[in-house]
Design a protein around this motif. Structure first.
Motif, PDB file in Angstrom:
ATOM      1  N   CYS A 273     -35.309  -4.814  94.649  1.00  0.00           N
ATOM      2  CA  CYS A 273     -36.309  -4.342  95.445  1.00  0.00           C
ATOM      3  C   CYS A 273     -36.431  -2.641  95.407  1.00  0.00           C
ATOM      4  O   CYS A 273     -37.433  -2.207  96.009  1.00  0.00           O
ATOM      5  CB  CYS A 273     -35.936  -4.855  96.862  1.00  0.00           C
ATOM      6  SG  CYS A 273     -34.199  -4.245  97.449  1.00  0.00           S
ATOM      7  N   HIS A 275     -34.420  -0.759  97.049  1.00  0.00           N
ATOM      8  CA  HIS A 275     -33.825  -0.032  98.086  1.00  0.00           C
ATOM      9  C   HIS A 275     -32.485   0.377  97.705  1.00  0.00           C
ATOM     10  O   HIS A 275     -31.743  -0.180  96.996  1.00  0.00           O
ATOM     11  CB  HIS A 275     -33.726  -1.152  99.425  1.00  0.00           C
ATOM     12  CG  HIS A 275     -35.131  -1.221  99.847  1.00  0.00           C
ATOM     13  ND1 HIS A 275     -35.877  -2.459  99.992  1.00  0.00           N
ATOM     14  CD2 HIS A 275     -36.062  -0.340 100.412  1.00  0.00           C
ATOM     15  CE1 HIS A 275     -36.844  -2.255 100.461  1.00  0.00           C
ATOM     16  NE2 HIS A 275     -37.209  -1.057 100.975  1.00  0.00           N
ATOM     17  N   ARG A 294     -27.425 -12.342  99.798  1.00  0.00           N
ATOM     18  CA  ARG A 294     -27.872 -12.281 101.377  1.00  0.00           C
ATOM     19  C   ARG A 294     -29.362 -11.274 101.070  1.00  0.00           C
ATOM     20  O   ARG A 294     -29.490 -10.658 100.129  1.00  0.00           O
ATOM     21  CB  ARG A 294     -27.175 -11.439 102.027  1.00  0.00           C
ATOM     22  CG  ARG A 294     -25.646 -11.975 102.162  1.00  0.00           C
ATOM     23  CD  ARG A 294     -24.825 -11.281 103.405  1.00  0.00           C
ATOM     24  NE  ARG A 294     -25.266 -11.436 104.629  1.00  0.00           N
ATOM     25  CZ  ARG A 294     -24.836 -10.938 105.767  1.00  0.00           C
ATOM     26  NH1 ARG A 294     -23.540 -10.187 105.630  1.00  0.00           N
ATOM     27  NH2 ARG A 294     -25.439 -11.027 106.810  1.00  0.00           N
ATOM     28  N   VAL A 295     -30.002 -11.517 102.388  1.00  0.00           N
ATOM     29  CA  VAL A 295     -31.090 -10.750 102.210  1.00  0.00           C
ATOM     30  C   VAL A 295     -31.176  -9.146 102.364  1.00  0.00           C
ATOM     31  O   VAL A 295     -30.104  -8.835 103.101  1.00  0.00           O
ATOM     32  CB  VAL A 295     -32.076 -11.183 103.614  1.00  0.00           C
ATOM     33  CG1 VAL A 295     -33.541 -10.474 103.554  1.00  0.00           C
ATOM     34  CG2 VAL A 295     -32.443 -12.757 103.403  1.00  0.00           C
ATOM     35  N   CYS A 296     -31.747  -8.428 101.731  1.00  0.00           N
ATOM     36  CA  CYS A 296     -31.870  -6.813 101.877  1.00  0.00           C
ATOM     37  C   CYS A 296     -32.017  -6.491 103.116  1.00  0.00           C
ATOM     38  O   CYS A 296     -32.855  -6.919 103.932  1.00  0.00           O
ATOM     39  CB  CYS A 296     -32.971  -6.411 101.054  1.00  0.00           C
ATOM     40  SG  CYS A 296     -33.199  -4.572 101.104  1.00  0.00           S
ATOM     41  N   THR A 299     -35.503  -2.746 106.634  1.00  0.00           N
ATOM     42  CA  THR A 299     -36.614  -3.192 107.315  1.00  0.00           C
ATOM     43  C   THR A 299     -37.657  -3.737 106.546  1.00  0.00           C
ATOM     44  O   THR A 299     -38.538  -3.061 105.712  1.00  0.00           O
ATOM     45  CB  THR A 299     -36.945  -2.156 108.454  1.00  0.00           C
ATOM     46  OG1 THR A 299     -35.889  -1.767 108.964  1.00  0.00           O
ATOM     47  CG2 THR A 299     -38.234  -2.841 109.228  1.00  0.00           C
ATOM     48  N   GLY A 300     -38.244  -4.884 106.766  1.00  0.00           N
ATOM     49  CA  GLY A 300     -39.432  -5.423 106.321  1.00  0.00           C
ATOM     50  C   GLY A 300     -39.259  -6.263 104.772  1.00  0.00           C
ATOM     51  O   GLY A 300     -39.871  -6.879 104.248  1.00  0.00           O
ATOM     52  N   CYS A 301     -38.005  -6.150 104.015  1.00  0.00           N
ATOM     53  CA  CYS A 301     -37.715  -6.490 102.728  1.00  0.00           C
ATOM     54  C   CYS A 301     -36.921  -7.768 102.925  1.00  0.00           C
ATOM     55  O   CYS A 301     -35.994  -8.036 103.638  1.00  0.00           O
ATOM     56  CB  CYS A 301     -36.744  -5.550 102.094  1.00  0.00           C
ATOM     57  SG  CYS A 301     -36.605  -5.927 100.337  1.00  0.00           S
ATOM     58  N   ARG A 302     -37.566  -8.834 101.987  1.00  0.00           N
ATOM     59  CA  ARG A 302     -36.911 -10.166 102.239  1.00  0.00           C
ATOM     60  C   ARG A 302     -36.397 -10.429 100.744  1.00  0.00           C
ATOM     61  O   ARG A 302     -36.182 -11.530 100.402  1.00  0.00           O
ATOM     62  CB  ARG A 302     -38.431 -11.124 102.544  1.00  0.00           C
ATOM     63  CG  ARG A 302     -38.805 -10.838 103.556  1.00  0.00           C
ATOM     64  CD  ARG A 302     -37.940 -10.910 104.966  1.00  0.00           C
ATOM     65  NE  ARG A 302     -37.356 -11.929 105.004  1.00  0.00           N
ATOM     66  CZ  ARG A 302     -36.317 -12.217 105.947  1.00  0.00           C
ATOM     67  NH1 ARG A 302     -36.040 -11.150 106.673  1.00  0.00           N
ATOM     68  NH2 ARG A 302     -35.696 -13.276 105.714  1.00  0.00           N
ATOM     69  N   ALA A 303     -35.944  -9.447  99.909  1.00  0.00           N
ATOM     70  CA  ALA A 303     -35.509  -9.891  98.597  1.00  0.00           C
ATOM     71  C   ALA A 303     -34.138 -10.249  98.793  1.00  0.00           C
ATOM     72  O   ALA A 303     -33.354  -9.718  99.808  1.00  0.00           O
ATOM     73  CB  ALA A 303     -35.462  -8.668  97.633  1.00  0.00           C
ATOM     74  N   GLU A 304     -33.552 -11.012  98.027  1.00  0.00           N
ATOM     75  CA  GLU A 304     -32.309 -11.256  98.019  1.00  0.00           C
ATOM     76  C   GLU A 304     -31.126 -10.787  96.937  1.00  0.00           C
ATOM     77  O   GLU A 304     -31.809 -10.825  95.672  1.00  0.00           O
ATOM     78  CB  GLU A 304     -32.257 -13.127  97.808  1.00  0.00           C
ATOM     79  CG  GLU A 304     -32.778 -13.646  98.993  1.00  0.00           C
ATOM     80  CD  GLU A 304     -32.806 -15.357  98.732  1.00  0.00           C
ATOM     81  OE1 GLU A 304     -32.275 -15.707  97.610  1.00  0.00           O
ATOM     82  OE2 GLU A 304     -32.873 -15.984  99.632  1.00  0.00           O
TER      83      GLU A 304
END
Length: 341
Positions: A273, A275, A294-296, A299-304
């Protein structure tokens, strides 16, 4: 009386050796004088021989120089036949590919490293200079950056031209006059590139965008940079701003970790992502298992993400450190202004 007569001859005999010495004296001295005369003649003869030897050496040197000049004239008179370029076929394809790789290596391992250096200089000049002096310095640095981009383009053209030749040879084509083909390919590419405007050359360059971003962050902290095309004056040949393709502006670089909410320290960046997080904070969040997902935390990021998806970002670490320093400097200046009031 006999005794008296016998004494006289005796005296004569004693004087004889003295007489003999006197007679022999001139004969012994004469050879010595002759030897001295010979030595003097030798000493006089030696400078003559020395002068004569020097003259002979000088004469021989002049003769050698003359012979060398004649040899050079003779060599110049020898016509050198023009050897035409040998045609290349499939057997030389890999060699052309190797030459192309050499140009790519010069560009990637040597030339590209200069961009970060210029970017750091630009950010420092933007921060510590003001007024007309700053404008002149920034204009000079901008020209240097553009020259680096131009040189990179030329290196790329050499690589591309050789790669095109390789592709043709690999397909079984025979190329004659390889020198002319190679030179013409590079010249045509440069002519096309040089005909472009500044916007067309630099606006979409990733290196130039980062260069402008570093300067913009100093002058406009916590503000998103506009599209690079807006920072380059319009020239003849550029389409109007209304007709131009949609240009995406720069983003506001956040140098704070989404977990610790402090400035990034030894940042790790996600390949999935993009980040970034402080090394210690993200390791605590993901745990010791490198495969745990785990999920990033941004804020607002849903990448694992997992530890295997993270990589070091030394350039970001340096920029985050500079951003923290500039923020402390602004806070200090703000406190000084309050004290003055």
């Amino acid at each position: 009386m006999p005794a008296a007569s016998s004494s006289r001859p005796s005296r004569n005999r004693r004087r004889a050796p003295s007489s003999d010495i006197e007679d022999d004296g001139p004969s012994l001295a004469q050879p010595r004088r002759q030897e001295e005369d010979v030595e003097m003649e030798d000493e006089e003869e030696q400078p003559r021989r020395s002068r004569k030897g020097k003259k002979e050496k000088k004469k021989r040197a002049q003769q050698d120089d003359s012979d060398a000049d004649v040899a050079e004239e003779e060599e110049e008179d020898i016509p050198i036949p023009e050897i035409p370029n040998q045609p290349l076929d499939k057997n030389q394809a890999q060699k052309m590919r190797g030459f192309a790789s050499d140009w790519a290596s010069v560009r990637d391992k040597g030339h590209v490293l200069s961009y970060n250096f210029i970017k750091e200089i630009a950010a420092s000049v933007a921060e510590f200079t003001e007024g007309e002096k700053s404008e002149k310095a920034m204009a000079s640095i901008d020209r240097t950056m553009r020259e680096l981009l131009d040189t990179e383009q030329e290196l790329t053209l050499h690589e591309k031209t050789l790669d095109d030749i390789y592709q043709k040879l690999a397909r079984g084509q025979t190329i004659e006059g390889i020198t002319s083909v190679y030179r013409q390919g590079v010249q045509d590419g440069l002519a096309t590139y040089n005909s472009k405007t500044s916007r067309q050359k630099y606006a979409k360059s990733d290196h130039y965008q980062k260069f402008k971003q570093a300067i913009y962050e100093v002058h406009h902290p916590d503000t998103a940079m506009p599209p690079v095309v807006d920072l380059i004056p319009r020239e003849d040949g550029d389409v109007s701003d209304d007709e131009d393709d949609l240009q995406v502006g720069g983003v506001t670089q956040d140098y704070k970790c989404p977990l610790s909410l402090t400035h990034l320290v030894d940042p790790l960046t996600s390949r999935k992502c993009g980040h970034s997080y402080s090394d210690g904070a993200i390791r605590d969040y993901l745990g010791p298992n490198r495969n745990r997902v785990r999920v990033c935390p941004a804020t607002g990021c849903r990448a694992e993400i997992s530890l295997n998806d993270l990589q070091e970002d030394k350039d970001l670490a340096k920029r985050a450190k500079e951003a923290a320093r500039r923020e402390r400097a602004r806070e200090h200046d703000s406190e000084d202004d309050e004290l003055i009031e």
